[in-house]
Enzyme design. Sequence first.
Site, PDB file in Angstrom:
ATOM      1  N   TYR A 159      21.685  59.533  49.736  1.00  0.00           N
ATOM      2  CA  TYR A 159      21.058  60.743  49.183  1.00  0.00           C
ATOM      3  C   TYR A 159      21.834  61.984  49.630  1.00  0.00           C
ATOM      4  CZ  TYR A 159      17.249  64.052  48.098  1.00  0.00           C
ATOM      5  OH  TYR A 159      16.485  65.090  47.603  1.00  0.00           O
ATOM      6  N   SER A 208       2.008  63.984  50.883  1.00  0.00           N
ATOM      7  CA  SER A 208       1.187  63.081  50.064  1.00  0.00           C
ATOM      8  C   SER A 208       0.652  61.923  50.914  1.00  0.00           C
ATOM      9  CB  SER A 208       1.978  62.584  48.851  1.00  0.00           C
ATOM     10  OG  SER A 208       3.236  62.103  49.239  1.00  0.00           O
ATOM     11  N   PHE A 257      -0.100  61.885  54.134  1.00  0.00           N
ATOM     12  CA  PHE A 257      -1.187  62.315  55.027  1.00  0.00           C
ATOM     13  C   PHE A 257      -2.471  62.566  54.231  1.00  0.00           C
ATOM     14  CE2 PHE A 257       1.432  64.158  58.838  1.00  0.00           C
ATOM     15  CZ  PHE A 257       1.978  62.901  59.039  1.00  0.00           C
TER      16      PHE A 257
HETATM   17  P1  NAD Z   1      10.661  62.732  41.955  1.00  0.00           P
HETATM   18  O1  NAD Z   1      11.072  61.424  42.516  1.00  0.00           O
HETATM   19  O2  NAD Z   1       9.227  62.980  41.684  1.00  0.00           O
HETATM   20  O3  NAD Z   1      11.450  63.066  40.624  1.00  0.00           O
HETATM   21  C1  NAD Z   1      12.724  62.562  40.337  1.00  0.00           C
HETATM   22  C2  NAD Z   1      12.741  62.164  38.875  1.00  0.00           C
HETATM   23  O4  NAD Z   1      14.064  61.676  38.538  1.00  0.00           O
HETATM   24  C3  NAD Z   1      11.789  61.012  38.570  1.00  0.00           C
HETATM   25  O5  NAD Z   1      11.045  61.308  37.421  1.00  0.00           O
HETATM   26  C4  NAD Z   1      12.698  59.813  38.368  1.00  0.00           C
HETATM   27  O6  NAD Z   1      12.143  58.830  37.542  1.00  0.00           O
HETATM   28  C5  NAD Z   1      13.934  60.476  37.790  1.00  0.00           C
HETATM   29  N1  NAD Z   1      15.175  59.708  37.963  1.00  0.00           N
HETATM   30  C6  NAD Z   1      15.613  59.104  39.092  1.00  0.00           C
HETATM   31  N2  NAD Z   1      16.796  58.522  38.864  1.00  0.00           N
HETATM   32  C7  NAD Z   1      17.110  58.766  37.555  1.00  0.00           C
HETATM   33  C8  NAD Z   1      18.196  58.417  36.718  1.00  0.00           C
HETATM   34  N3  NAD Z   1      19.228  57.697  37.178  1.00  0.00           N
HETATM   35  N4  NAD Z   1      18.173  58.824  35.428  1.00  0.00           N
HETATM   36  C9  NAD Z   1      17.127  59.540  34.939  1.00  0.00           C
HETATM   37  N5  NAD Z   1      16.073  59.900  35.684  1.00  0.00           N
HETATM   38  C10 NAD Z   1      16.071  59.517  36.981  1.00  0.00           C
HETATM   39  O7  NAD Z   1      11.224  63.836  42.976  1.00  0.00           O
HETATM   40  P2  NAD Z   1      11.060  65.416  42.986  1.00  0.00           P
HETATM   41  O8  NAD Z   1      10.461  65.798  44.267  1.00  0.00           O
HETATM   42  O9  NAD Z   1      10.463  65.887  41.738  1.00  0.00           O
HETATM   43  O10 NAD Z   1      12.589  65.869  43.040  1.00  0.00           O
HETATM   44  C11 NAD Z   1      13.265  66.391  41.915  1.00  0.00           C
HETATM   45  C12 NAD Z   1      14.665  66.827  42.343  1.00  0.00           C
HETATM   46  O11 NAD Z   1      14.579  67.837  43.351  1.00  0.00           O
HETATM   47  C13 NAD Z   1      15.511  65.705  42.918  1.00  0.00           C
HETATM   48  O12 NAD Z   1      16.840  65.859  42.473  1.00  0.00           O
HETATM   49  C14 NAD Z   1      15.428  65.934  44.396  1.00  0.00           C
HETATM   50  O13 NAD Z   1      16.569  65.463  45.062  1.00  0.00           O
HETATM   51  C15 NAD Z   1      15.328  67.453  44.473  1.00  0.00           C
HETATM   52  N6  NAD Z   1      14.651  67.870  45.715  1.00  0.00           N
HETATM   53  C16 NAD Z   1      13.300  67.760  45.849  1.00  0.00           C
HETATM   54  C17 NAD Z   1      12.717  68.131  47.049  1.00  0.00           C
HETATM   55  C18 NAD Z   1      11.225  68.078  47.258  1.00  0.00           C
HETATM   56  O14 NAD Z   1      10.773  68.336  48.355  1.00  0.00           O
HETATM   57  N7  NAD Z   1      10.412  67.770  46.264  1.00  0.00           N
HETATM   58  C19 NAD Z   1      13.510  68.591  48.117  1.00  0.00           C
HETATM   59  C20 NAD Z   1      14.879  68.649  47.935  1.00  0.00           C
HETATM   60  C21 NAD Z   1      15.451  68.303  46.738  1.00  0.00           C
HETATM   61  N1  UDP Z   2       6.701  61.412  58.166  1.00  0.00           N
HETATM   62  C1  UDP Z   2       5.655  60.970  58.961  1.00  0.00           C
HETATM   63  N2  UDP Z   2       4.711  60.153  58.403  1.00  0.00           N
HETATM   64  C2  UDP Z   2       4.739  59.770  57.103  1.00  0.00           C
HETATM   65  C3  UDP Z   2       5.814  60.239  56.288  1.00  0.00           C
HETATM   66  C4  UDP Z   2       6.780  61.050  56.864  1.00  0.00           C
HETATM   67  O1  UDP Z   2       5.577  61.299  60.152  1.00  0.00           O
HETATM   68  O2  UDP Z   2       3.834  59.039  56.674  1.00  0.00           O
HETATM   69  C5  UDP Z   2       7.708  62.325  58.760  1.00  0.00           C
HETATM   70  C6  UDP Z   2       9.145  61.901  58.563  1.00  0.00           C
HETATM   71  O3  UDP Z   2       9.551  61.022  59.587  1.00  0.00           O
HETATM   72  C7  UDP Z   2       9.868  63.238  58.608  1.00  0.00           C
HETATM   73  C8  UDP Z   2       8.865  64.214  58.025  1.00  0.00           C
HETATM   74  O4  UDP Z   2       7.593  63.573  58.096  1.00  0.00           O
HETATM   75  O5  UDP Z   2      10.135  63.604  59.938  1.00  0.00           O
HETATM   76  C9  UDP Z   2       9.147  64.575  56.571  1.00  0.00           C
HETATM   77  O6  UDP Z   2       9.336  63.369  55.878  1.00  0.00           O
HETATM   78  P1  UDP Z   2       9.503  63.323  54.302  1.00  0.00           P
HETATM   79  O7  UDP Z   2       9.788  61.913  53.940  1.00  0.00           O
HETATM   80  O8  UDP Z   2       8.369  64.015  53.659  1.00  0.00           O
HETATM   81  O9  UDP Z   2      10.775  64.255  53.995  1.00  0.00           O
HETATM   82  P2  UDP Z   2      12.226  64.405  54.652  1.00  0.00           P
HETATM   83  O10 UDP Z   2      12.364  63.578  55.878  1.00  0.00           O
HETATM   84  O11 UDP Z   2      13.164  63.977  53.578  1.00  0.00           O
HETATM   85  O12 UDP Z   2      12.291  65.848  54.971  1.00  0.00           O
END
Ligand code: NAD
Ligand code: UDP
Length: 343
Positions: free
Chosen positions: A148, A192, A194
């Site tokens: 990732y 989600s 928690f």
């Molecule tokens: P999510 O998993 O809900 O959404 C990702 C979407 O991409 C899904 O609908 C999935 O089916 C689709 N997808 C995955 N692989 C695919 C592929 N090969 N072709 C077509 N569709 C594909 O996640 P999200 O939280 O909505 O994240 C959306 C974007 O934002 C992602 O690129 C993620 O890396 C970025 N992002 C999100 C967060 C966050 O906290 N939500 C933080 C940092 C970056």
């Molecule tokens: N985490 C946790 N319990 C859970 C899910 C996540 O303690 O049930 C912790 C995880 O280890 C991380 C933080 O919460 O330190 C955020 O995790 P998340 O997967 O939401 O995002 P990311 O690590 O990608 O920031």
Amino acid sequence: MRGLRTRVLVTGGAGFLGSHLCERLLGEGNNVICVDNFFTGNKDNVAHLMRDPNFEILRHDVTFPLYVEVDEIYNLACPASPIHYQHDPVQTTKTSVHGAINMLGLAKRTGAKLLQASTSEVYGNPLVHPQPEQYWGHVNPIGIRSCYDEGKRCAETLCFDYNRQHGIRIKVMRIFNTYGPRMRPDDGRVVSNFIVQALSGKPITIYGSGGQSRSFCYVDDLIEGMVRLMNTDDTITGPVNIGNPGEFTVRQLAEMVIEMTGSEAGIQYMPLPEDDPLQRQPDIALAKRLLDWTPTVSIKEGLPRTMAYFRALMTPDDDVGTFDADTGGLAEPVRVVDAPAAL
Ligand code: NAD
Ligand code: UDP
Ligand code: UDP
């Protein structure tokens, strides 16, 4: 014949952030094509948009070429939760890298501008705190999160090389942890997990000591920042951090969820997954200056709205879907490191 509406492609449009973005763009009168392979996304997230004649949905994997005619591309396709992106890590890297190449190739052919959903993960386990855009990060290139982190870093590289080499208009947005309605109950991310655990009377699973920190942005704020960035003039490429600087430890988040739900099931401590960053907080000075953007929804306001969504989704005596509330979705064989004694 082309109408006056801006034609916008949203990849990953059926996911958590993508579905909110599609809704926002349709509300502004755009023509929206949502592309998704439904790996973590869900048609239910966009079902309410289907009746809008300006909305179209295509099942497609962005690792394959895509030929559509558009003016703007929001490239969000990629699983974002560690348990989902680690499920098929090779596909995760392909999605970020091949997906970016295809979307940039599409931008090159059509002249569209492209916004890349990058991530705070490009900073890895940061040695600079809070993280400004100038910081190059501290990322393990061969660990279980690398598919990732490095995939997203390479996608940023591709954006800047297509910009320098081919003049493609790009906007790189570094998204920090965002939460809100339409996260999957089995998404596996901390907010989600928690909430679903607390609402189903299960102990909250804290990984490690819970002393690690994150900064949580409510989805509406995030989408506002995203649209503002896309609408900047062509000289603005980013990267730009978008996130809420309010920083909390995971333990503090657990306490807030317990207090707000009245859960009496307690906390269960689990091993800390490998390479889990210890701290994360965005420096948003650049977003404030360039976009006049600042988050408006505090965690105390955003958590209850998110809880209301999950409450409505859950039947009273049922766990949601296949979510394993006992472990938070963390699979048994995950490699672990000792939790730090104190942070
Ligand atoms: P999510 O998993 O809900 O959404 C990702 C979407 O991409 C899904 O609908 C999935 O089916 C689709 N997808 C995955 N692989 C695919 C592929 N090969 N072709 C077509 N569709 C594909 O996640 P999200 O939280 O909505 O994240 C959306 C974007 O934002 C992602 O690129 C993620 O890396 C970025 N992002 C999100 C967060 C966050 O906290 N939500 C933080 C940092 C970056
Ligand atoms: N985490 C946790 N319990 C859970 C899910 C996540 O303690 O049930 C912790 C995880 O280890 C991380 C933080 O919460 O330190 C955020 O995790 P998340 O997967 O939401 O995002 P990311 O690590 O990608 O920031
Ligand atoms: N591509 C696409 N849609 C388009 C144009 C290109 O999916 O409308 C893909 C194409 O398959 C190619 C990639 O984008 O693999 C990169 O395109 P580019 O023009 O940069 O490279 P080239 O086609 O010269 O290899």
